[in-house]
Design an enzyme around this catalytic site. Structure first.
Site, PDB file in Angstrom:
ATOM      1  N   ASP A 145      -3.894  37.335 -43.297  1.00 56.46           N
ATOM      2  CA  ASP A 145      -5.108  36.754 -43.870  1.00 56.46           C
ATOM      3  C   ASP A 145      -5.557  37.636 -45.032  1.00 56.46           C
ATOM      4  OD1 ASP A 145      -7.315  35.143 -44.218  1.00 56.46           O
ATOM      5  OD2 ASP A 145      -8.289  35.661 -42.332  1.00 56.46           O
ATOM      6  N   CYS A 197      -7.512  25.590 -38.224  1.00 59.41           N
ATOM      7  CA  CYS A 197      -8.325  26.552 -37.488  1.00 59.41           C
ATOM      8  C   CYS A 197      -9.817  26.234 -37.622  1.00 59.41           C
ATOM      9  CB  CYS A 197      -8.042  27.963 -37.996  1.00 59.41           C
ATOM     10  SG  CYS A 197      -8.506  29.254 -36.814  1.00 59.41           S
TER      11      CYS A 197
END
Length: 209
Positions: A127, A7
């Site tokens: 996350d 990412c």
């Protein structure tokens, strides 16, 4: 087989290298004010010059469904990751437009895991929560919280992963995929370090084998 998402890519070089080393997906950041944010034109140019494999995921925070869809079409995204306070209704609008949706949840505790039930048709990305931060903090969370959810549906594990801990994270959680951003960056801001990307993907694959 474990899926790996790199990412926050910002350059064609970093993106190509990640795909060549076996990344399944690349994350393109569209969150204003964050260090890896791309403007739409730069992201479209990057995506159009990539090989015809690897999933392109756009990362958004609290944008309208209309703007998310518009950017997805302009850039040629395969999926969108909603990482703010987006509602199930926003997700449904995008799903109905034919977009794959990853709903990011920042884990504070078991109550966050329970929130996943509100998004039955999305892939869930877990996350680490950090006050005032939207992600990319390099911090982990209690992986035991994710284990049961990962046994029930596709979960992407994120938050503080790096080449040294990704194998243990996979062994503890058994996720569908893993996601890394700052954990494969060196001293140059927003740039991926080739050796760290390679080690992360290798260690993830070996742990899942």
């Amino acid at each position: 087989m474990i899926r790996v998402k790199i990412c926050g890519v910002t350059t064609l070089e970093d993106s190509r290298h990640a795909l060549e080393r076996g990344a399944d997906a690349l994350g393109l950041n569209f969150v204003p004010g964050t260090p890896r944010c791309l403007d739409v034109e730069a992201a479209a140019a990057l995506a159009s010059n990539l090989p015809p494999f690897g999933v392109r995921v756009g990362v958004f925070v609290n944008e309208s469904a209309e703007r998310v869809e518009s950017i997805a079409r302009q850039v040629g995204l395969d999926a969108v990751q909603l990482h703010g306070e987006e509602t199930p209704e926003t997700c449904r609008v995008l799903l109905d437009k034919g977009l794959r949706v990853i709903r990011g949840l920042r884990v504070r505790g078991a109550e966050t895991i329970a929130e996943a039930a509100r998004f039955p048709d999305c892939t869930i990305l877990l996350d680490a929560y950090a006050k005032g931060e939207l992600g990319g903090t390099g911090k982990t969370f209690d992986w035991s919280l994710a284990r049961e959810l990962a046994s029930q549906r596709d979960v992407i594990l994120s938050g503080g992963l790096n080449p040294d801990n990704v194998a243990e994270a996979i062994r503890q959680v058994g996720p569908f995929g893993v996601d890394v951003s700052s954990g494969v960056e060196g001293d140059v801001p927003a740039r991926k370090e080739a050796s760290l990307v390679e080690a992360f993907i290798l260690n993830a694959r070996n742990a899942a084998a």
